[in-house]
Design an enzyme around this catalytic site. Structure first.
Site, short mmCIF file in Angstrom:
data_model
loop_
_atom_site.label_atom_id
_atom_site.label_comp_id
_atom_site.label_asym_id
_atom_site.label_seq_id
_atom_site.Cartn_x
_atom_site.Cartn_y
_atom_site.Cartn_z
CD GLU A 82 -2.97 3.00 -5.60
OE1 GLU A 82 -3.93 1.98 -5.57
OE2 GLU A 82 -1.86 2.46 -5.19
CG HIS A 93 -3.32 -1.18 -6.52
ND1 HIS A 93 -3.83 -0.60 -5.82
CD2 HIS A 93 -3.41 -2.48 -6.33
CE1 HIS A 93 -3.78 -1.36 -4.53
NE2 HIS A 93 -3.69 -2.51 -5.05
NE ARG A 105 -4.23 -1.21 0.22
CZ ARG A 105 -4.51 -2.39 -0.59
NH1 ARG A 105 -3.48 -2.70 -1.39
NH2 ARG A 105 -5.42 -2.99 -0.52
C1 DGY Z 1 -5.72 -6.38 -2.49
O1 DGY Z 1 -6.29 -7.31 -2.68
O2 DGY Z 1 -5.57 -5.78 -1.27
C2 DGY Z 1 -5.14 -5.63 -3.75
O3 DGY Z 1 -4.49 -4.45 -3.26
C3 DGY Z 1 -6.30 -5.52 -4.51
O4 DGY Z 1 -7.35 -4.75 -4.22
#
Ligand code: DGY
Length: 318
Positions: free
Chosen positions: A266, A284, A237
């Site tokens: 994002e 992402h 993240r």
């Molecule tokens: C997650 O599964 O957390 C990925 O980042 C996609 O949302």
């Protein structure tokens, strides 16, 4: 049939199964709901399958109707949901662990190699017709074979990343809340502090969730602790990173390069990061494979099914 809201476009196979068992509200145009639209759409739902793009903050959760029993996230990360508010409101929250570990570790490897071997720079040069020179001194990058791979968060994705790193002859180090069982650690060296891990990480890869403790943990002091010329990888993240500190470390040469799949903002990313040459950037897409998208959707549906069958869902997080 219970009413199920699926906020984003999922795979055909997932839509078919959902339509078989639920009265579905799909979003075939894949439009991003505003907060007001999300609240409105939830009023008619008994269950919702959202993605990390829908923010279930305290305000949204307080506005959920009593009929809505479960927020079955189509993601492993749940930082877009206020879990304490959900618990207080009496709505179950689940996620989709395990099924995206391979796909995410693949993207982390891609980010590591793309950063170490100057993937974006080389690609741009060839694509733009600027490749007019070659010499042994040209486009020299860093080899990862034999280097120390530091993993922050040795959960499911971290463990697959460690396995992939071993395949590249890397020495695995990790920082976790507690050491893994030796059968799972497979010789990886445990560090009980982040600081200790940073000091030995030629490549550092983040695989931990965003919590109040981890938010902004990669700050100027943390980058400074890395060996000179380290490579930084983030597929977890963006909120884990102080992006101004990252830019400074990339500009100064403290970091050789960074490979990033996630950003604080994002979609969009960070223009200051995008302006740098020594970065390999992705939008992402850690879990974006057909196999994994199917598996995530099915796992979210398994959790919804469990709730309506009166069973405890397997992946309950609140
Ligand atoms: C997650 O599964 O957390 C990925 O980042 C996609 O949302």
């Amino acid at each position: 049939m219970p009413r199920l809201l699926i906020t984003r476009r999922l795979t055909d196979a997932v839509h078919e199964r959902a339509a078989r068992d639920y009265e579905c509200h799909f979003n075939m145009e894949d439009r991003v709901f505003s907060k007001a639209e999300l609240i409105a759409a939830c009023q008619e739902a008994d269950a919702v399958i959202p993605c990390h793009s829908e923010h279930f903050d305290a305000e949204v959760i307080a506005a959920l109707p009593a009929r809505l029993k479960v927020i079955a996230n189509h993601s492993v990360g749940t930082d877009h949901c206020d879990l304490a508010a959900a618990k207080a409101h009496g709505v179950i929250v689940t996620n989709t662990p395990d099924v995206l570990s391979d796909a995410t570790a693949e993207i982390a490897m891609l980010c590591m190699l793309g950063a170490a071997r100057r993937g974006s720079e080389g690609d741009r040069m060839v694509r733009e017709g600027r490749w007019d020179f070659w010499s042994p001194a040209f486009m020299v990058g860093r080899q990862v074979t034999g280097k120390r791979l530091g993993i922050v968060g040795m959960g499911r994705v971290g463990q697959v990343m460690a396995e992939r790193g071993r395949g590249f002859g890397m020495e695995i180090h990790y920082h976790n809340r507690r050491p893994l069982d030796p059968a799972l650690a497979k010789g990886a060296v445990f560090h009980d502090t982040l600081e200790s891990l940073l000091a030995v990480s030629d490549v550092l890869s983040l695989h931990c969730p965003t919590t109040p403790e981890t938010t902004g943990m990669m700050d100027a002091a943390a980058f400074e602790r890395l060996p000179d010329g380290a490579i930084f990888v983030n597929t977890a993240r963006g909120a884990l990173v102080d992006e101004a500190a990252l830019v400074a470390a990339l500009r100064s040469g403290k970091l050789f390069a960074a490979g990033l799949d996630v950003f604080r903002d994002e979609p969009g990313g960070n223009p200051e990061i995008s302006a740098l040459e020594n970065v390999f950037l992705l939008p992402h897409i850690g879990s974006a494979t057909t196999e994994t998208r199917d598996a995530m959707g099915f796992r979210a549906l398994d959790n919804v099914d469990a709730v309506f069958a009166g069973r405890e869902p397997g992946d309950r997080v609140a």
